[in-house]
Motif scaffolding. Structure first.
Motif, PDB file in Angstrom:
ATOM      1  N   THR A   3       0.992  -1.060  -0.057  1.00 45.92           N
ATOM      2  CA  THR A   3       0.014   0.053  -0.102  1.00 45.92           C
ATOM      3  C   THR A   3       1.026   1.229   0.131  1.00 45.92           C
ATOM      4  OG1 THR A   3      -1.385  -1.112   1.184  1.00 45.92           O
ATOM      5  CG2 THR A   3      -2.148   1.131   1.081  1.00 45.92           C
ATOM      6  N   VAL A   4       1.903   1.337   0.807  1.00 42.55           N
ATOM      7  CA  VAL A   4       2.836   2.437   0.974  1.00 42.55           C
ATOM      8  C   VAL A   4       3.223   2.726  -0.503  1.00 42.55           C
ATOM      9  CG1 VAL A   4       4.859   3.404   1.980  1.00 42.55           C
ATOM     10  CG2 VAL A   4       3.363   1.904   3.248  1.00 42.55           C
ATOM     11  N   GLY A   5       4.000   1.856  -1.319  1.00 42.74           N
ATOM     12  CA  GLY A   5       4.254   1.805  -2.675  1.00 42.74           C
ATOM     13  C   GLY A   5       3.302   2.607  -3.691  1.00 42.74           C
ATOM     14  N   LYS A   6       2.148   2.067  -3.412  1.00 42.55           N
ATOM     15  CA  LYS A   6       1.162   2.831  -4.311  1.00 42.55           C
ATOM     16  C   LYS A   6       0.736   4.291  -4.035  1.00 42.55           C
ATOM     17  CE  LYS A   6      -1.489  -1.637  -4.431  1.00 42.55           C
ATOM     18  NZ  LYS A   6      -2.560  -2.432  -3.822  1.00 42.55           N
ATOM     19  N   ALA A   7       0.794   4.531  -2.728  1.00 37.81           N
ATOM     20  CA  ALA A   7       0.642   5.858  -2.283  1.00 37.81           C
ATOM     21  C   ALA A   7       1.791   6.727  -2.641  1.00 37.81           C
ATOM     22  CB  ALA A   7       0.490   6.111  -0.713  1.00 37.81           C
ATOM     23  N   LEU A   8       3.003   6.182  -2.628  1.00 37.20           N
ATOM     24  CA  LEU A   8       4.151   6.978  -3.088  1.00 37.20           C
ATOM     25  C   LEU A   8       4.210   7.197  -4.480  1.00 37.20           C
ATOM     26  CD1 LEU A   8       7.120   5.493  -0.658  1.00 37.20           C
ATOM     27  CD2 LEU A   8       5.524   7.597  -0.398  1.00 37.20           C
ATOM     28  N   ASP A   9       3.502   6.103  -5.351  1.00 35.64           N
ATOM     29  CA  ASP A   9       3.659   6.339  -6.647  1.00 35.64           C
ATOM     30  C   ASP A   9       2.673   7.416  -7.244  1.00 35.64           C
ATOM     31  OD1 ASP A   9       5.313   4.221  -7.062  1.00 35.64           O
ATOM     32  OD2 ASP A   9       3.926   2.761  -7.531  1.00 35.64           O
ATOM     33  N   LEU A  10       1.725   7.796  -6.290  1.00 37.75           N
ATOM     34  CA  LEU A  10       0.814   8.843  -6.720  1.00 37.75           C
ATOM     35  C   LEU A  10       1.629  10.220  -6.625  1.00 37.75           C
ATOM     36  CD1 LEU A  10      -2.502   8.089  -4.346  1.00 37.75           C
ATOM     37  CD2 LEU A  10      -1.892   7.419  -6.774  1.00 37.75           C
ATOM     38  N   LEU A  11       2.592  10.369  -5.886  1.00 41.52           N
ATOM     39  CA  LEU A  11       3.491  11.405  -5.916  1.00 41.52           C
ATOM     40  C   LEU A  11       4.066  11.834  -7.196  1.00 41.52           C
ATOM     41  CD1 LEU A  11       5.173  11.402  -2.575  1.00 41.52           C
ATOM     42  CD2 LEU A  11       3.219  12.532  -3.075  1.00 41.52           C
ATOM     43  N   ASP A  12       4.256  10.606  -8.099  1.00 42.79           N
ATOM     44  CA  ASP A  12       5.098  10.980  -9.199  1.00 42.79           C
ATOM     45  C   ASP A  12       4.002  11.454 -10.315  1.00 42.79           C
ATOM     46  OD1 ASP A  12       7.611  10.242  -8.880  1.00 42.79           O
ATOM     47  OD2 ASP A  12       7.457   8.085  -9.149  1.00 42.79           O
ATOM     48  N   LEU A  13       2.859  11.506 -10.150  1.00 41.10           N
ATOM     49  CA  LEU A  13       1.807  12.075 -11.036  1.00 41.10           C
ATOM     50  C   LEU A  13       1.812  13.615 -11.118  1.00 41.10           C
ATOM     51  CD1 LEU A  13      -1.391   9.560 -10.094  1.00 41.10           C
ATOM     52  CD2 LEU A  13       0.356   9.366 -12.098  1.00 41.10           C
ATOM     53  N   PHE A  14       2.373  14.154 -10.115  1.00 41.14           N
ATOM     54  CA  PHE A  14       2.350  15.691 -10.112  1.00 41.14           C
ATOM     55  C   PHE A  14       3.714  16.010 -10.947  1.00 41.14           C
ATOM     56  CE2 PHE A  14      -0.033  14.296  -6.619  1.00 41.14           C
ATOM     57  CZ  PHE A  14      -1.324  14.952  -6.614  1.00 41.14           C
ATOM     58  N   THR A  15       3.548  16.775 -11.886  1.00 40.54           N
ATOM     59  CA  THR A  15       4.643  17.098 -12.594  1.00 40.54           C
ATOM     60  C   THR A  15       4.739  18.525 -12.954  1.00 40.54           C
ATOM     61  OG1 THR A  15       3.350  17.000 -14.782  1.00 40.54           O
ATOM     62  CG2 THR A  15       4.680  15.123 -14.091  1.00 40.54           C
ATOM     63  N   ARG A  16       5.517  19.255 -13.371  1.00 46.50           N
ATOM     64  CA  ARG A  16       5.796  20.584 -13.701  1.00 46.50           C
ATOM     65  C   ARG A  16       4.629  20.879 -14.531  1.00 46.50           C
ATOM     66  NH1 ARG A  16      10.273  21.112 -14.928  1.00 46.50           N
ATOM     67  NH2 ARG A  16      11.235  21.813 -13.014  1.00 46.50           N
ATOM     68  N   VAL A  17       4.185  20.124 -15.577  1.00 45.87           N
ATOM     69  CA  VAL A  17       3.093  20.549 -16.350  1.00 45.87           C
ATOM     70  C   VAL A  17       1.795  20.448 -15.594  1.00 45.87           C
ATOM     71  CG1 VAL A  17       2.240  19.780 -18.582  1.00 45.87           C
ATOM     72  CG2 VAL A  17       4.659  19.736 -18.324  1.00 45.87           C
ATOM     73  N   GLU A  18       1.751  19.477 -14.895  1.00 46.31           N
ATOM     74  CA  GLU A  18       0.324  19.204 -14.220  1.00 46.31           C
ATOM     75  C   GLU A  18       0.513  18.976 -12.922  1.00 46.31           C
ATOM     76  OE1 GLU A  18      -2.892  17.066 -16.877  1.00 46.31           O
ATOM     77  OE2 GLU A  18      -1.624  15.624 -16.344  1.00 46.31           O
ATOM     78  N   PRO A  19       0.682  20.250 -12.121  1.00 45.16           N
ATOM     79  CA  PRO A  19       1.118  20.213 -10.695  1.00 45.16           C
ATOM     80  C   PRO A  19      -0.291  20.066  -9.814  1.00 45.16           C
ATOM     81  CG  PRO A  19       1.167  22.602 -11.590  1.00 45.16           C
ATOM     82  CD  PRO A  19       0.908  21.857 -12.767  1.00 45.16           C
TER      83      PRO A  19
END
Lengths: 248, 248
Positions: A3-19
């Motif tokens: 579960t922790v990995g899934k949560a941390l992966d969500l952080l990678d969705l935030f980019t400079r283009v789509e903050p």
DNA sequence: ACCATCGGTTCATTATTTGAACCAAACGGG
DNA sequence: CCCGTTTGGTTCAAATAATGAACCGATGGT
């Protein structure tokens, strides 16, 4: 991956283009159920890694990351320690210098410096990921990485990458011409950890039309010098093969 | 609080004083089982939030936090935007200025600036947490916070805190004398979000022996001016009560 | 007035987390 | 040199927490 990995992966969705991203958007992009996403996001938010803003209740990276980053730099001044050398390198070559770093199997831009004068410069963005198969930095790290195979195999253009890696193993530096971006001539050297494995790269991104044999030689020499220094600053160790190539 | 929260709580164990921790140490400090800890730590490490170093295999904050922080500042330049004003404030008052921020129920130091000249200065550390009940900043935020009660109730010296909050509500700034550190005279103003609730504080930590009525007046004025500006920069809104106090 | 989408919640089903006990390897006295 | 204690790490049955289809009310566009 739990579960922790899934949560941390969500952080990678935030980019400079789509903050900023909405709940449904995140659920779609991550492939997780909306309810699951909501719970994970709420948990990330409760610790300040994310925050929710505006009437649309969109999520974005939160202020807690600033603290973690400050703490990391206080403990291991990776960026701060290398910045002066990076700036000097940019000045000495007249081109854009940048530093990258393998983090969780990806090559992350750590810092960059522009030469203070001159016309055309290669521009860069911080906090981006570099493709291994289209950058000199990628070839340089993999040439001396502890376990390069899985990363090589995952690349898009495996053949070209293997060629560049072979060149780097022989010469001590890697090169690309107009692969990542047109008219950009890249030169890079690996940076090593205490075990003598490459974990990062130092590179110059030069305007291709300006490249001459003399400039090429200057850049390679400056890169090797700065590469040895930064490796030292980071508590790393040059492997014998590199030490011979860099200090002939 | 679910598994993700537990994992994120582990990150808080890493401090400037103890930047590297072993597995058993972390298990003891967190109260979690060693096996549980190990799994959570491994998962944090796999995403680069932690890294494991040395023969002792100790954990420390990893390089991924640098990327997140750079991304956050690119999206919401909280720190960068305020730095010039913070430096100007330090210069104008001749004392140490600092900026803090409520994150997940705690008051986090965001940035600080020293006056360039002068003898004795109050020194600060970045990435620390400030106690609500012993700092002017704490009183200033809570005086105009959306939901101050739980935070007030959790403080050690509730009475003194309530007094200081009352003063701040009346005057628009909060004050402490030698509470957090001896011989430090603190003055602070709240900073507001778009909803007109305080979420941060701007403060001056002055050397107490140097304080005079004139300096006190200068500091208060400069704080209110800079406080209004930073609130604006952050997209915030001064509540009417504060607008009246700050722009009489 | 309608349909689609949004953020968020519910709750029976299911899969994951949990932790006592267990390694092997260092370490530090006696 | 050995013994007790610590370290980082692993195992697996039992307990707990995560999951996701269906739902809600609100908002926005047609």
């Amino acid at each position: 991956m739990g579960t922790v990995g899934k949560a941390l992966d969500l952080l990678d969705l935030f980019t400079r283009v789509e903050p900023q991203l909405g709940l449904s958007q995140i659920a779609r992009a991550s492939g997780l159920n909306k309810a699951t996403c909501h719970r994970l996001l709420t948990e990330l938010e409760s610790r300040g890694l994310l925050e929710q803003v505006g009437p649309a209740r969109e999520y974005r990276l939160g202020p807690a990351v600033l603290r973690l980053s400050a703490l990391r730099e206080a403990a291991v001044p990776t960026r701060e320690a290398a910045m002066p050398l990076l700036r000097r390198l940019a000045e000495a070559t007249g081109e854009t210098a940048h530093l990258s770093h393998i983090v969780a199997g990806r090559l992350q831009t750590l810092a960059f410096a522009y030469a203070s004068l001159g016309g055309v410069k290669v521009m860069m963005e911080d906090a981006d990921f570099l493709p291994f198969d289209a950058t000199a930095s990628g070839a340089a790290v993999l040439a001396f990485h502890a376990d390069p195979e899985p990363l090589i195999a995952a690349a898009r253009d495996v053949e070209a990458l293997r060629d560049r890696i072979a060149v780097c193993r022989g010469k001590g530096w890697a090169e690309t011409v107009s692969t990542f971006e047109k008219d950009v001539h890249g030169l890079a050297v690996p940076l090593f950890d205490a075990a003598g494995h490459a974990t990062g790269a130092l590179a110059i991104a030069a305007a291709a039309p300006r490249m001459t044999p003399e400039l090429h030689k200057t850049i390679a020499q400056e890169l090797m010098r700065a590469g040895a220094e930064i490796t030292g600053l980071w508590g790393g160790q040059l492997p014998d093969a590199i030490a011979r190539l860099w200090h002939p």
